[in-house]
Structures are given as structure tokens and as C-alpha cells.
Write a protein that holds these residues in place. Structure first.
Motif, PDB file in Angstrom:
ATOM      1  N   UNK A  42       0.841  -1.204   0.000  1.00 34.17           N
ATOM      2  CA  UNK A  42       0.000   0.000   0.000  1.00 34.17           C
ATOM      3  C   UNK A  42       0.877   1.255   0.000  1.00 34.17           C
ATOM      4  N   UNK A  43       2.003   1.191   0.709  1.00 38.41           N
ATOM      5  CA  UNK A  43       2.943   2.318   0.688  1.00 38.41           C
ATOM      6  C   UNK A  43       3.555   2.503  -0.692  1.00 38.41           C
ATOM      7  N   UNK A  44       3.908   1.396  -1.344  1.00 36.86           N
ATOM      8  CA  UNK A  44       4.469   1.484  -2.692  1.00 36.86           C
ATOM      9  C   UNK A  44       3.434   2.007  -3.686  1.00 36.86           C
ATOM     10  N   UNK A  45       2.187   1.617  -3.462  1.00 35.49           N
ATOM     11  CA  UNK A  45       1.124   2.103  -4.345  1.00 35.49           C
ATOM     12  C   UNK A  45       0.965   3.610  -4.228  1.00 35.49           C
ATOM     13  N   UNK A  46       1.035   4.120  -2.989  1.00 35.21           N
ATOM     14  CA  UNK A  46       0.964   5.572  -2.780  1.00 35.21           C
ATOM     15  C   UNK A  46       2.166   6.273  -3.421  1.00 35.21           C
ATOM     16  N   UNK A  47       3.334   5.649  -3.282  1.00 41.86           N
ATOM     17  CA  UNK A  47       4.543   6.232  -3.869  1.00 41.86           C
ATOM     18  C   UNK A  47       4.449   6.263  -5.386  1.00 41.86           C
ATOM     19  N   UNK A  93      12.998  10.501   4.894  1.00 42.01           N
ATOM     20  CA  UNK A  93      11.955   9.685   5.527  1.00 42.01           C
ATOM     21  C   UNK A  93      10.855  10.562   6.123  1.00 42.01           C
ATOM     22  N   UNK A  94      11.261  11.560   6.879  1.00 37.76           N
ATOM     23  CA  UNK A  94      10.276  12.453   7.504  1.00 37.76           C
ATOM     24  C   UNK A  94       9.450  13.172   6.440  1.00 37.76           C
ATOM     25  N   UNK A  95      10.113  13.619   5.350  1.00 33.93           N
ATOM     26  CA  UNK A  95       9.397  14.322   4.286  1.00 33.93           C
ATOM     27  C   UNK A  95       8.426  13.390   3.559  1.00 33.93           C
ATOM     28  N   UNK A  96       8.850  12.153   3.322  1.00 36.53           N
ATOM     29  CA  UNK A  96       7.950  11.184   2.673  1.00 36.53           C
ATOM     30  C   UNK A  96       6.710  10.932   3.518  1.00 36.53           C
ATOM     31  N   UNK A  97       6.921  10.804   4.834  1.00 32.78           N
ATOM     32  CA  UNK A  97       5.792  10.568   5.737  1.00 32.78           C
ATOM     33  C   UNK A  97       4.856  11.772   5.772  1.00 32.78           C
ATOM     34  N   UNK A  98       5.440  12.954   5.735  1.00 32.54           N
ATOM     35  CA  UNK A  98       4.622  14.168   5.798  1.00 32.54           C
ATOM     36  C   UNK A  98       3.916  14.436   4.476  1.00 32.54           C
ATOM     37  N   UNK A 140       7.777   4.278   4.634  1.00 34.38           N
ATOM     38  CA  UNK A 140       8.798   5.220   4.180  1.00 34.38           C
ATOM     39  C   UNK A 140      10.164   4.544   4.140  1.00 34.38           C
ATOM     40  N   UNK A 141      10.450   3.711   5.141  1.00 37.12           N
ATOM     41  CA  UNK A 141      11.717   2.995   5.178  1.00 37.12           C
ATOM     42  C   UNK A 141      11.843   2.059   3.987  1.00 37.12           C
ATOM     43  N   UNK A 142      10.736   1.385   3.630  1.00 39.42           N
ATOM     44  CA  UNK A 142      10.736   0.487   2.477  1.00 39.42           C
ATOM     45  C   UNK A 142      11.011   1.251   1.190  1.00 39.42           C
ATOM     46  N   UNK A 143      10.396   2.413   1.027  1.00 38.21           N
ATOM     47  CA  UNK A 143      10.603   3.217  -0.181  1.00 38.21           C
ATOM     48  C   UNK A 143      12.066   3.644  -0.294  1.00 38.21           C
ATOM     49  N   UNK A 144      12.668   4.009   0.834  1.00 37.06           N
ATOM     50  CA  UNK A 144      14.057   4.455   0.823  1.00 37.06           C
ATOM     51  C   UNK A 144      15.025   3.314   0.536  1.00 37.06           C
ATOM     52  N   UNK A 145      14.622   2.083   0.840  1.00 37.66           N
ATOM     53  CA  UNK A 145      15.487   0.939   0.596  1.00 37.66           C
ATOM     54  C   UNK A 145      15.459   0.492  -0.866  1.00 37.66           C
TER      55      UNK A 145
END
Length: 211
Positions: A142-147, A165-170, A179-184
Motif C-alpha cells: 500500500x505504501x508502494x502504491x501511494x509512492x 523519511x520524515x518528508x515522505x511521511x509528511x 517510508x523505510x521500504x521506499x528508501x530501501x
């Protein structure tokens, strides 16, 4: 009967019948006891012929013919069961380690109930583990879908932000784990994320979670 008891052969049963119909005085006695005489009389009045056919068609076959056609089969069987080893009991040691780890003697109902409780707890624990695993995978997808919906913004944040990470969450409303998954994921991989594949995996995982 269709089967002899465990450890009992036709020879053993024939020996029992022989002792009942042709008894010998007990040790230290010169004559038969009244009990032996009564049993002999009863057996001879009820039983006519005994044949061992175990070497023919049926393994363990023993033919017992009554003295008269008017003889009650049930009464004859009760007489034989009571005075031969056509019926035998076997001792079973039911001392076992229970779920508490303590050795105790338990009857069959207790053993079955404890086994059911054990299996129920095991299946429940395994199912909860699978549920947590599929729910975690759904959360990541679901996070990847949003990204994927804001892929350009995500790439820009990762390239320029000091705290991506903080900016992605915000900016995208992602959780810490998402957010951690997206950064990896490497930027090249991130740009190639396939929306159809993600939706297909999400659908399969949600079906599994519901099940």
C-alpha cells in the motif's frame, strides 16, 4: 467373531477348551473340584465339535459347533468368552507428559481433549503468524502504491531532502515502515514500479488475509 485378540492363537484357545472339557486335578489334589466338574459338564453340554481351519481359507479360523441346533449362539459365545482367551484384556500404560510438562496418568477422554486443545492452540498461533505476515506485506505494498501515484515527488524528495523519511511521511502520509521500504528501493527500481503488479499482489494478499 472375525479376529482373535492380540497375542492369542487358535492353539491357545484350543488348549483352553481342552482344559475346560478334560480337566486335570489341581496341584496337590487327587480329584477334580466341583467347579471343574460343573464347567466340564456345562462345556460338554453346549459344545460338540471344535475345528482349527486356520491353515485353510481364513487365517486364524476356528470353527465351534454347538451340541444342538437349539443352542442359543449368544449363550454359547458367553460361555466361551468367559472360560477361554477368545476375549482378552491388555494393560496399557497411559502415563504421559501433558501440556504442563508433568507426567500423569490420564484416561482416553482427557488425552483427546488435551490433544485438541494443543492442536487448536498450534493452528491458532500459526494462523496469527500468517495473518501478521500477510498484513505486513499488504502494508508495504500500500505504501508502494501511494509512492507510485506520486513517483516524481518521491524521487525529488529522495534526491534533495536532508531527512527524506520524515518528508515522505509528511508529504505522502506514509508510515515509518512504508517510508523505510521506499528508501530501501533503488531509484531506478522505484521508477519502474508496476502499478498493475502491485494491485495484483495486493488483491491476492487481501484475499489471503480475509481467509
Amino acid at each position: 467373531m472375525t479376529q482373535l485378540p492380540l497375542g492369542v492363537s487358535t492353539r491357545v484357545v484350543l488348549e483352553d477348551i481342552e482344559r475346560a472339557t478334560n480337566p486335570k486335578p489341581k496341584e496337590g489334589k487327587k480329584a477334580l473340584s466341583q467347579e471343574q466338574l460343573n464347567l466340564r459338564s456345562l462345556m460338554l453340554s453346549a459344545l460338540d465339535t471344535v475345528r482349527d481351519e486356520s491353515e485353510q481359507d481364513v487365517a486364524g479360523g476356528l470353527v465351534l459347533e454347538p451340541k444342538s441346533s437349539r443352542q442359543d449362539p449368544a449363550e454359547l459365545m458367553q460361555l466361551l468368552l468367559a472360560n477361554t482367551r477368545l476375549e482378552a484384556s491388555l494393560p496399557i500404560n497411559l502415563v504421559l507428559l501433558g501440556r504442563d510438562g508433568q507426567p500423569r496418568s490420564k484416561h482416553l477422554k482427557q488425552i483427546i481433549e488435551e490433544w485438541i486443545d494443543f492442536r487448536f492452540a498450534t493452528v491458532t498461533r500459526r494462523t496469527r503468524h500468517r495473518l501478521a505476515k500477510s498484513s505486513g506485506a499488504i502494508h508495504i505494498l500500500e505504501g508502494r502504491s501511494l509512492a507510485l501515484l506520486s513517483i516524481d515527488k518521491v524521487i525529488r524528495i529522495i534526491r534533495r531532502a536532508d531527512e527524506p523519511k520524515a518528508d515522505l511521511m509528511a508529504e505522502l502520509g506514509l508510515t515509518d515502515v512504508q517510508a523505510e521500504d521506499i528508501l530501501e528501493i533503488r531509484l531506478r527500481q522505484l521508477a519502474r514500479l508496476e502499478g498493475i503488479k502491485i494491485e495484483s499482489e495486493l488483491k491476492a494478499l487481501k484475499t489471503e488475509r480475509k481467509g
